[in-house]
Design a protein around this motif. Structure first.
Motif, PDB file in Angstrom:
ATOM      1  N   LEU A 153      -0.973   3.942  20.324  1.00 59.70           N
ATOM      2  CA  LEU A 153       0.133   2.986  20.325  1.00 59.70           C
ATOM      3  C   LEU A 153       1.477   3.684  20.165  1.00 59.70           C
ATOM      4  O   LEU A 153       2.505   3.204  20.670  1.00 59.70           O
ATOM      5  CB  LEU A 153      -0.080   1.980  19.192  1.00 59.70           C
ATOM      6  N   PHE A 154       1.478   4.831  19.510  1.00 56.93           N
ATOM      7  CA  PHE A 154       2.721   5.534  19.202  1.00 56.93           C
ATOM      8  C   PHE A 154       3.500   5.902  20.462  1.00 56.93           C
ATOM      9  O   PHE A 154       4.733   5.906  20.460  1.00 56.93           O
ATOM     10  CB  PHE A 154       2.416   6.789  18.381  1.00 56.93           C
ATOM     11  N   LEU A 155       2.796   6.219  21.562  1.00 59.80           N
ATOM     12  CA  LEU A 155       3.473   6.555  22.812  1.00 59.80           C
ATOM     13  C   LEU A 155       4.397   5.415  23.251  1.00 59.80           C
ATOM     14  O   LEU A 155       5.539   5.651  23.661  1.00 59.80           O
ATOM     15  CB  LEU A 155       2.438   6.843  23.898  1.00 59.80           C
ATOM     16  N   TYR A 156       3.936   4.192  23.137  1.00 61.00           N
ATOM     17  CA  TYR A 156       4.725   3.043  23.563  1.00 61.00           C
ATOM     18  C   TYR A 156       5.852   2.756  22.569  1.00 61.00           C
ATOM     19  O   TYR A 156       6.932   2.287  22.967  1.00 61.00           O
ATOM     20  CB  TYR A 156       3.807   1.832  23.712  1.00 61.00           C
ATOM     21  N   MET A 157       5.621   3.062  21.301  1.00 63.08           N
ATOM     22  CA  MET A 157       6.689   2.945  20.313  1.00 63.08           C
ATOM     23  C   MET A 157       7.816   3.917  20.630  1.00 63.08           C
ATOM     24  O   MET A 157       9.003   3.558  20.552  1.00 63.08           O
ATOM     25  CB  MET A 157       6.129   3.215  18.914  1.00 63.08           C
ATOM     26  N   VAL A 158       7.459   5.137  20.986  1.00 64.93           N
ATOM     27  CA  VAL A 158       8.460   6.149  21.315  1.00 64.93           C
ATOM     28  C   VAL A 158       9.263   5.728  22.543  1.00 64.93           C
ATOM     29  O   VAL A 158      10.492   5.876  22.581  1.00 64.93           O
ATOM     30  CB  VAL A 158       7.791   7.527  21.550  1.00 64.93           C
ATOM     31  N   LEU A 159       8.582   5.205  23.553  1.00 61.68           N
ATOM     32  CA  LEU A 159       9.287   4.750  24.753  1.00 61.68           C
ATOM     33  C   LEU A 159      10.288   3.654  24.419  1.00 61.68           C
ATOM     34  O   LEU A 159      11.449   3.695  24.853  1.00 61.68           O
ATOM     35  CB  LEU A 159       8.279   4.245  25.791  1.00 61.68           C
ATOM     36  N   LEU A 160       9.860   2.671  23.633  1.00 64.11           N
ATOM     37  CA  LEU A 160      10.755   1.578  23.250  1.00 64.11           C
ATOM     38  C   LEU A 160      11.946   2.104  22.463  1.00 64.11           C
ATOM     39  O   LEU A 160      13.101   1.741  22.733  1.00 64.11           O
ATOM     40  CB  LEU A 160       9.982   0.548  22.427  1.00 64.11           C
TER      41      LEU A 160
ATOM     42  N   HIS B  46      16.003   2.333  23.713  1.00 62.48           N
ATOM     43  CA  HIS B  46      17.058   1.732  22.891  1.00 62.48           C
ATOM     44  C   HIS B  46      18.139   2.751  22.573  1.00 62.48           C
ATOM     45  O   HIS B  46      19.347   2.470  22.714  1.00 62.48           O
ATOM     46  CB  HIS B  46      16.461   1.194  21.591  1.00 62.48           C
ATOM     47  N   ALA B  47      17.741   3.949  22.180  1.00 64.42           N
ATOM     48  CA  ALA B  47      18.710   4.967  21.765  1.00 64.42           C
ATOM     49  C   ALA B  47      19.594   5.422  22.924  1.00 64.42           C
ATOM     50  O   ALA B  47      20.817   5.527  22.776  1.00 64.42           O
ATOM     51  CB  ALA B  47      17.975   6.164  21.163  1.00 64.42           C
ATOM     52  N   VAL B  48      18.996   5.695  24.074  1.00 62.96           N
ATOM     53  CA  VAL B  48      19.778   6.225  25.193  1.00 62.96           C
ATOM     54  C   VAL B  48      20.719   5.155  25.761  1.00 62.96           C
ATOM     55  O   VAL B  48      21.866   5.459  26.123  1.00 62.96           O
ATOM     56  CB  VAL B  48      18.848   6.800  26.291  1.00 62.96           C
ATOM     57  N   LEU B  49      20.270   3.907  25.810  1.00 64.07           N
ATOM     58  CA  LEU B  49      21.149   2.829  26.285  1.00 64.07           C
ATOM     59  C   LEU B  49      22.279   2.560  25.299  1.00 64.07           C
ATOM     60  O   LEU B  49      23.426   2.323  25.689  1.00 64.07           O
ATOM     61  CB  LEU B  49      20.335   1.558  26.510  1.00 64.07           C
TER      62      LEU B  49
END
Length: 265
Positions: A75-82, A86-89
């Motif tokens: 699940l952590f992979l999808y947490m990192v993507l989310l 958020h951070a880059v935007l």
């Protein structure tokens, strides 16, 4: 300080939305673990039926999915993507939104330097990132602990969350750098997102081909993968150092680009 709170107020609804999204992602993900566990279906049988390439891309091949921490690792992979999206935007828009919203003239008639403006904006963006990270940590500890059935989990969760925080700050820096340097302010978020997507696709390519192993140092998504930090002895000091250097470079370039930027009011 007024500028700092102005930025926090401007992003409060967006931050709440991202936090709710993260909570739902973690809760629903760990809820699926509970569903698999209660169904009596063998995780090993389920894994064996999946193509090797799919297991590699999703990161499932390295974890024991019969454990709550193993399921959390996937699940952590999808947490990192989310979190990194958020951070880059956030980084891109917090810099360029003054021109997009036609408020640059209002901001810069005040007796504040460009350096103070950009540093305050970066601090506000960092605070947003820290809030999302805190929400992620609390939710992860609660949900994994709820399903852990006595297995140790706190250290594994915290080390992955810290790795995610570093990645968030790194992509935040990339976003602010692009937002400060790109002439077309309205497209800064698009370019920043494209950079993040390219970095993610490179990480997938590295997973699928051993010949691309050397490329892993180019994409931050390979720096703090859950299986490495959970089962490989924690965060790699070298990669932490590389991340710190990259954050420092993007922050310096953000300041440089913003000072030289021609603002369209």
């Amino acid at each position: 300080m007024n500028l700092f709170w102005r930025e926090m107020k401007a992003h409060r609804k967006s931050l709440m939305t991202w936090c709710i999204g993260m909570i739902l992602l973690i809760a629903s993900g760990m809820g699926k673990y509970a569903g698999f566990s209660s169904s009596g279906q063998s995780m090993d049988e389920l894994m064996g039926a999946m193509p090797a390439s799919l297991k590699t891309i999703t990161g499932m091949g390295s974890f024991d999915l019969s454990l709550a921490t193993g399921f959390y690792g996937v699940l952590f992979l999808y947490m990192v993507l989310l979190a990194t999206v958020h951070a880059v935007l956030l980084g891109a828009t917090i810099i360029s939104k003054e021109e997009r919203d036609k408020t640059a003239e209002f901001l810069f008639v005040k007796p504040v330097s460009r350096t103070k403006v950009i540093v305050t904006k970066m601090l506000a963006a960092l605070t947003n990132v820290l809030v999302l990270t805190l929400v992620s940590a609390v939710t992860s500890l609660f949900m994994v602990g709820y399903y852990s059935d006595g297995e140790p989990y706190i250290e594994n969760v915290l080390v992955t969350i810290f790795g995610m925080l570093i990645l968030q700050i790194l992509f935040l820096g990339i976003g602010t750098m692009v937002g400060a340097g790109y002439k077309k302010s309205g497209k800064a978020a698009t370019l920043s997102s494209a950079i993040l997507l390219l970095a993610f696709l490179l990480s997938v390519a590295v997973d699928l081909s051993d010949a691309l192993d050397g490329v892993k140092y180019i994409t931050p998504f390979k720096y703090f993968e859950a299986d490495q930090v959970m089962y490989g002895g924690g965060l790699d000091p070298v990669l932490v150092g590389v991340s710190v250097v990259l954050v420092a470079i993007t922050a310096a370039l953000t300041l440089l680009f913003y000072r030289r930027r021609d603002l369209h009011v």
